[in-house]
Design an enzyme around this catalytic site. Structure first.
Site, PDB file in Angstrom:
ATOM      1  N   LYS A 159       0.673  -1.294  -0.102  1.00 24.69           N
ATOM      2  CA  LYS A 159       0.088   0.212   0.038  1.00 24.69           C
ATOM      3  C   LYS A 159       0.835   1.313  -0.034  1.00 24.69           C
ATOM      4  CE  LYS A 159      -4.164  -1.999   1.643  1.00 24.69           C
ATOM      5  NZ  LYS A 159      -3.767  -3.559   1.957  1.00 24.69           N
TER       6      LYS A 159
HETATM    7  C1  LIG Z   1      -4.515  -4.596   1.516  1.00 26.98           C
HETATM    8  C2  LIG Z   1      -3.702  -5.885   1.290  1.00 26.98           C
HETATM    9  C3  LIG Z   1      -3.845  -6.784   0.241  1.00 26.98           C
HETATM   10  C4  LIG Z   1      -5.429  -6.775  -0.555  1.00 26.98           C
HETATM   11  O1  LIG Z   1      -5.237  -5.903  -1.474  1.00 26.98           O
HETATM   12  P1  LIG Z   1      -6.404  -5.425  -2.467  1.00 26.98           P
HETATM   13  O2  LIG Z   1      -6.177  -4.281  -3.153  1.00 26.98           O
HETATM   14  O3  LIG Z   1      -7.343  -4.758  -1.315  1.00 26.98           O
HETATM   15  O4  LIG Z   1      -6.952  -6.543  -2.999  1.00 26.98           O
HETATM   16  C5  LIG Z   1      -3.178  -7.663   0.071  1.00 26.98           C
HETATM   17  N1  LIG Z   1      -2.072  -8.386   1.151  1.00 26.98           N
HETATM   18  C6  LIG Z   1      -1.659  -7.311   1.873  1.00 26.98           C
HETATM   19  C7  LIG Z   1      -0.587  -7.340   2.755  1.00 26.98           C
HETATM   20  C8  LIG Z   1      -2.323  -6.152   2.029  1.00 26.98           C
HETATM   21  O5  LIG Z   1      -2.079  -5.108   2.825  1.00 26.98           O
END
Ligand SMILES: *Cc1c(COP(=O)(O)O)cnc(C)c1O
Length: 467
Positions: A112
């Protein structure tokens, strides 16, 4: 470039407006009026660019003229200079035609950061241009709070308030938030549960007078700019592995459908993507949809991969809009039916269309732990549980990818963020990266509040800087 809503009844906006607005006024999500196309010759010219250089090329296609190119370039340089690996998104080979792309070298050790680190800068820049200030408010059960805090810390125009339930996050998760001592960062422990904290945030956003008074904004996963920033790493990996002269497949651990949707955009722009493999844990609504068209909600079950414990994937509406021929009325009607009945109406033709590009599968907790152990035994690499779901499903669905085509699994978090799962799998806890090794000794700062929205709003009014 103009942006339209998936529900067809909101005004067209440019990138700068979409950035600050988030949700469209008709309840839909914004996306580009048409996909920008990247010709093979352009992709060949992009080969060899470093990560920030490529990000400038790709982001420019979405930003248009709403941000001066020199400003955008500077923000992108700053964003990725703060990552802990020179390659920013390095590829590692696990086996024959099997790769992982490490997306966890940002400040909070999860993918993220790729989007949020840029988003904080974009917000700050937009507020500066219009001589305004803003307040970012969110509640977290652990993971997204630290990414939002790191994105907004030390930004001149922003204050960030993040609520967490007192005593209910892991110590590492709390410390990743509360040890950020920047004066514009305000951590609040709520005497209550995560749901109490979430309700307070919703109530604060529902108070329109308050919202306007402080310039309240959310950094949630439906923000278009976040998705756009994630398109970059699909290009980066595919170009490194031979695109546009060779197809590449991706397997993506999925929760809110943001990350894998960015892969769909890359494919829509012309990147030769052989397959996008949607990987879920036991919360498998998306896997069921892409396997047999069954998009029906069930309760959320907690798993070893908590950031994927989601059953209503907010970004899925953007794909649905394309599957329905970009018909906003039809999209709105389908979402309404889903809300009322728990089932999404989609035709066989629409599912067939989705399956041209997407495949999917689910891995349960036992499989997740087994995959961490197996990959460690095979290669010495330690996967986090989210990435392990991706590897497990990529291996299950390998036959759907043409022989000889590389499959890149997106490694979404550093294993040290999920030490309990890793310890269960391989019998030891992974170390934090060196730049975080002293996390447990750093001083913390946070306030503790009762679970009451009026206490929260007056706290924000009195603690945001030079209002
Ligand atoms: C947020 C997250 C996901 C999922 O991503 P999306 O964009 O919501 O599909 C997968 N793995 C980790 C470690 C995350 O923080």
């Amino acid at each position: 470039m103009q942006y339209i809503s998936t529900r067809g009844r909101a005004p067209r906006l440019d990138f700068g407006q979409v950035l600050l607005d988030g949700l469209a006024r008709d309840g839909g999500l914004y996306l580009p009026e048409s996909w920008p196309r990247v010709e093979p010759a352009t992709m060949r010219a992009w080969r060899g660019l470093d990560y920030a250089g490529l990000a400038k090329q790709v982001m420019r296609l979405f930003v248009g003229t709403t941000i001066a190119p020199a400003d955008l370039d500077r923000m992108i340089d700053d964003t990725y200079a703060g990552f802990g690996h020179k390659a920013v998104a390095p590829l590692k080979q696990l086996g024959a035609n099997e790769w992982v792309m490490e997306l966890f070298h940002g400040p909070t050790l999860a993918f993220k950061d790729f989007a949020l680190q840029l988003l904080g800068r974009l917000f700050d820049h937009a507020l500066d241009r219009s001589d305004r200030r803003g307040v970012i408010l969110g509640a977290t059960s652990g993971d997204t709070g630290s990414a939002a805090i790191e994105a907004c810390r030390d930004r001149a125009r922003l204050d960030v308030f993040i609520l967490h339930p007192l005593g209910r996050t892991s110590e590492v998760q709390r410390r990743q938030m509360t040890t950020v001592l920047s004066p514009n960062v305000h951590n609040i422990a709520i005497r209550g549960t995560f749901d109490d904290a979430q309700d307070m945030v919703k109530a604060a956003f529902g108070d329109e007078a308050f919202r306007d008074q402080v310039g309240l904004t959310a950094i949630n996963s439906i923000n278009w700019a976040r998705i756009a920033a994630q398109v970059v790493y699909y290009f980066h990996a595919a170009l490194a592995l031979g695109a546009p002269d060779r197809e590449v497949a991706f397997a993506v651990p999925t929760g809110n459908f943001g990350d894998v949707y960015a892969g769909y955009i890359a494919a829509s722009m012309g990147l030769p993507v052989a397959k996008l493999i949607v990987a879920t844990n036991e919360n498998d609504i998306l896997a069921r949809f892409f396997r047999n068209g069954d998009y029906s909600s069930a309760g959320v079950r907690p798993t070893w991969s908590p950031s994927m414990d989601i059953q209503v994937a907010s970004n899925f509406e953007r794909l649905l809009f394309d599957l329905k021929g970009r018909d906003g009325e039809a999209t709105a009607a389908a979402i309404r039916t889903f809300r009322e009945t728990g089932h999404l109406p989609v035709s066989d033709a629409e599912i067939a269309k989705a399956r041209l590009l997407f495949d999917a599968g689910a891995a349960d907790d036992a499989r997740t732990i087994d995959t961490i152990a197996r990959v460690f035994a095979e290669t010495g690499e330690i996967l986090d549980p989210h990435t392990a779901v991706g590897v497990a499903v990529a291996r299950d669905r390998r036959e759907g990818v043409p022989a000889g085509t590389p499959v890149v699994v997106l490694a979404t978090a550093h294993p040290a963020k999920f030490p309990d799962a890793v310890e269960k799998a391989i019998g030891r806890r992974p170390a934090l990266p060196a730049r975080m090794a002293d996390l447990m000794e750093r001083p913390e700062r946070y306030d503790t509040l009762e679970a009451d929205v009026s206490i929260l709003t007056s706290h924000i009014l009195s603690h945001r800087r030079n209002a």
